[in-house]
Design an enzyme around this catalytic site. Structure first.
Site, short mmCIF file in Angstrom:
data_model
loop_
_atom_site.label_atom_id
_atom_site.label_comp_id
_atom_site.label_asym_id
_atom_site.label_seq_id
_atom_site.Cartn_x
_atom_site.Cartn_y
_atom_site.Cartn_z
N ASP A 17 0.82 -1.22 0.00
CA ASP A 17 0.00 0.00 0.00
C ASP A 17 0.85 1.27 0.00
O ASP A 17 0.45 2.30 0.54
CB ASP A 17 -0.96 0.03 1.21
CG ASP A 17 -1.80 -1.21 1.32
OD1 ASP A 17 -2.40 -1.59 0.31
OD2 ASP A 17 -1.86 -1.81 2.42
N LYS A 20 2.38 2.26 -5.00
CA LYS A 20 3.15 1.77 -6.17
C LYS A 20 2.40 2.02 -7.47
O LYS A 20 3.01 2.23 -8.50
CB LYS A 20 3.42 0.27 -6.04
CG LYS A 20 4.35 -0.09 -4.91
CD LYS A 20 4.58 -1.58 -4.84
CE LYS A 20 3.37 -2.38 -4.43
NZ LYS A 20 2.87 -2.10 -3.08
N GLY A 44 -3.50 -4.77 -4.91
CA GLY A 44 -4.49 -3.79 -5.35
C GLY A 44 -3.81 -2.48 -5.66
O GLY A 44 -3.20 -1.88 -4.80
N HIS A 45 -3.87 -2.11 -6.91
CA HIS A 45 -3.32 -0.81 -7.30
C HIS A 45 -4.48 0.14 -7.53
O HIS A 45 -5.50 -0.24 -8.10
CB HIS A 45 -2.56 -0.91 -8.62
CG HIS A 45 -1.28 -1.65 -8.50
ND1 HIS A 45 -0.47 -1.58 -7.40
CD2 HIS A 45 -0.66 -2.47 -9.37
CE1 HIS A 45 0.60 -2.33 -7.60
NE2 HIS A 45 0.50 -2.89 -8.79
N THR A 46 -4.28 1.37 -7.13
CA THR A 46 -5.28 2.40 -7.40
C THR A 46 -4.63 3.46 -8.26
O THR A 46 -3.61 4.03 -7.88
CB THR A 46 -5.76 3.04 -6.07
OG1 THR A 46 -6.04 1.97 -5.16
CG2 THR A 46 -6.98 3.89 -6.29
N GLN A 229 2.56 -5.96 -3.03
CA GLN A 229 2.90 -5.97 -1.60
C GLN A 229 4.24 -5.24 -1.36
O GLN A 229 4.58 -4.37 -2.15
CB GLN A 229 2.93 -7.39 -1.04
CG GLN A 229 1.57 -8.07 -0.98
CD GLN A 229 1.24 -8.93 -2.19
OE1 GLN A 229 2.11 -9.51 -2.79
NE2 GLN A 229 -0.01 -8.99 -2.55
N LYS A 336 3.01 10.07 -0.63
CA LYS A 336 2.08 10.52 0.42
C LYS A 336 2.73 11.46 1.44
O LYS A 336 2.30 11.51 2.59
CB LYS A 336 1.42 9.32 1.11
CG LYS A 336 0.61 8.48 0.12
CD LYS A 336 -0.22 7.41 0.78
CE LYS A 336 -1.63 7.85 1.03
NZ LYS A 336 -2.56 6.74 1.28
P1 GDP Z 1 -0.13 0.05 -3.78
O1 GDP Z 1 -0.81 -1.03 -3.01
O2 GDP Z 1 1.26 0.28 -3.35
O3 GDP Z 1 -0.24 -0.15 -5.27
O4 GDP Z 1 -0.90 1.36 -3.41
P2 GDP Z 1 -1.91 2.16 -4.30
O5 GDP Z 1 -1.27 2.50 -5.60
O6 GDP Z 1 -3.21 1.46 -4.34
O7 GDP Z 1 -2.01 3.53 -3.46
C1 GDP Z 1 -2.63 3.61 -2.24
C2 GDP Z 1 -3.46 4.87 -2.16
O8 GDP Z 1 -2.64 6.00 -2.00
C3 GDP Z 1 -4.31 5.16 -3.38
O9 GDP Z 1 -5.57 5.57 -2.97
C4 GDP Z 1 -3.56 6.27 -4.08
O10 GDP Z 1 -4.41 7.07 -4.89
C5 GDP Z 1 -3.01 7.04 -2.93
N1 GDP Z 1 -1.80 7.83 -3.20
C6 GDP Z 1 -0.71 7.47 -3.93
N2 GDP Z 1 0.25 8.44 -3.85
C7 GDP Z 1 -0.27 9.42 -3.06
C8 GDP Z 1 0.25 10.66 -2.58
O11 GDP Z 1 1.37 11.07 -2.86
N3 GDP Z 1 -0.55 11.39 -1.74
C9 GDP Z 1 -1.80 10.98 -1.38
N4 GDP Z 1 -2.50 11.75 -0.55
N5 GDP Z 1 -2.32 9.81 -1.81
C10 GDP Z 1 -1.56 9.04 -2.64
#
Ligand code: GDP
Length: 445
Positions: A17, A20, A44-46, A229, A336
């Site tokens: 999370d 990535k 899970g990628h968002t 992960q 973040k």
């Molecule tokens: P993964 O599991 O590492 O692929 O994580 P995700 O790509 O799903 O990202 C987790 C959450 O963090 C998502 O809702 C993203 O939109 C959000 N996110 C990613 N980068 C940033 C950031 O720099 N700032 C904020 N506030 N949210 C972010």
């Protein structure tokens, strides 16, 4: 920082999370292939683009860039039901996908999912291992190493498939009733018929991933390997047994695709400016207090599918050192960091204290890890001026158009000091800083 690369591996440097999705999406613009090499639909990628949110669990995020061929490597475990659901979701969005699925990848069956849930209910396991996602991931990896698993290639030969399913079904049925006391009905014929239908649909996508990727590399094509992960969840190098069931670190990209290590040019570790994790296990810099609550709220740190609140802590450099060493990280992407805006003080865990000793590397012995207390370095926080309404923002930069994205030097001085301390301590350059969920809110250092 490595600018010239033909292959790049993007891995999580913490507990997953990390954000990535956004980093892989950024790199996918430059590559010809995007490859997943481990895990399954427990990932899970968002990706946030044009105001739309796309969530993927199995397919790599490269699907958004039509120039990419998307690849599911042999190290991945595949639930065909989930795969076809994602494909049809993308089709509905008008996204065409050029997909290659490894003939050697292992298949998840409904009895694996049942086993996963049954395993979670074993009271003896409850406090001893990581929480499962109940998607059948560990039972499938378990069958793979037990050499009774069924691979994608078996699907397209009905006789072989039947023989293998007969054996696996028998084993799973016995295990489920004897160990897990499972009394539900499992219908082998139904599974057989369903998987033969999947076989028909999947056939055109099946191929030798190692062969195709190596041939593509010989022709000068660019490849991105997309980790799921994070390093601490690596089956071998993570906080076992609070891990996942695959190798999430860079070696997994080689074994999970059949591309040799000499061909890996660059490895990027993605880390949040703080940390979060799901499930049990020691977490020395955990903040079970109002600071943790504030970060969780601003950062939206709740499980994507479960809605469970994630555990929150200050950034842990002991943990990041391990991620750097095992992955040979060439650079870091810090995400973040906007979540930490407007804190009076920001802390970083630089070492652990165990009794009288101070240690800078992670112990393998969890009974020692449980006793580790964080040694912090404190930093003054930073305030962010909202350029749109001149008020202090509570969380992130207010980005309404690209021109509002600051460059690295325009970031608050205290934020830069914090970032540069991480670089110095871990001895890895930061190449990307993410200051918001939007695609554009990304600063290349
Ligand atoms: P993964 O599991 O590492 O692929 O994580 P995700 O790509 O799903 O990202 C987790 C959450 O963090 C998502 O809702 C993203 O939109 C959000 N996110 C990613 N980068 C940033 C950031 O720099 N700032 C904020 N506030 N949210 C972010």
């Amino acid at each position: 920082m490595k600018k010239n690369w033909q292959t790049v591996v993007i891995v999580g440097a913490q507990w997953g999370d990390e954000g990535k999705g956004k980093v892989t999406d950024f790199y996918a613009k430059q590559t010809d292939y995007v490859v997943r090499f481990q895990g399954g639909n427990n990932a899970g990628h968002t990706i946030v683009y044009d105001g739309k949110v796309l969530k993927l669990h199995l397919l790599p995020s490269g699907v958004l860039h039509s120039r990419n061929k998307v690849v599911i490597g042999n190290g991945v475990v595949i639930d065909p039901k989930v795969l076809f659901k994602e494909i049809s979701k993308l089709k509905k969005m008008g996204i065409k996908i050029n997909l290659l699925v490894s003939d050697r990848a292992h298949l998840i069956f409904p009895f694996h999912v049942t086993m996963d849930a049954a395993g979670e209910n074993l009271s003896a396991k409850k406090n001893l291992a990581a929480l499962s996602t109940n998607r059948g991931i560990w039972p499938t990896y378990s069958d793979k190493t037990g050499r009774v698993g069924i691979r994608v290639i078996d699907l397209v030969n009905p006789q072989i498939f039947k023989k293998k399913l007969d054996l696996l079904f028998e084993i799973q049925k016995k295990k489920l009733s004897a160990i897990y006391n499972h009394r539900g009905k499992l219908d082998k014929q139904k599974i057989y018929r369903q998987y033969q239908l999947y076989a028909k649909k999947l056939k055109k996508h099946i191929g030798d991933v190692s062969l195709e990727l190596n041939q593509a590399l010989a022709k000068g094509k660019k490849v991105m390997f997309e980790g799921a992960q994070g390093a601490m969840l690596d089956l071998d190098h993570g906080v076992y047994p609070y891990t996942t069931s695959s190798n999430t670190t860079v070696g997994g990209a080689c074994t999970g695709t059949g591309v040799p290590p000499q061909k890996i040019d660059k490895v990027i570790g993605v880390a949040k400016a703080y940390l979060s994790r799901v499930g049990g296990g020691p977490l020395p810099s955990e903040q079970k207090n109002s600071i943790g609550d504030k970060i969780r709220e601003i950062g939206g740190e709740y499980g994507t599918t479960t809605g469970r609140p994630r555990r929150i802590g200050w950034l842990d450099l002991v943990q990041l050192r391990l991620a750097k060493r095992v992955n040979g990280l060439d650079s870091l992407a810090i995400t973040k960091i906007d979540v930490l805006n407007n804190f009076e003080e920001v802390k970083v865990c630089v070492a652990y204290r165990v009794g009288q000793k101070v240690i800078k590397e992670m112990p393998a012995d969890l009974s020692i890890y449980e006793k580790c207390r964080p040694v912090y370095r404190s930093f003054p926080g930073w305030k962010i001026q909202d350029t749109t309404n001149k008020k202090q923002t509570s969380s992130k930069f207010q980005i309404t158009n690209k021109s509002q994205i600051p460059n690295y030097k325009q970031l608050p001085q205290n934020m830069r000091k914090y970032l540069e301390f991480i670089e110095k301590e871990i001895r890895v350059p930061i190449e990307m800083v993410s200051i918001g969920a939007e695609r554009e809110a990304t600063i290349i250092k």
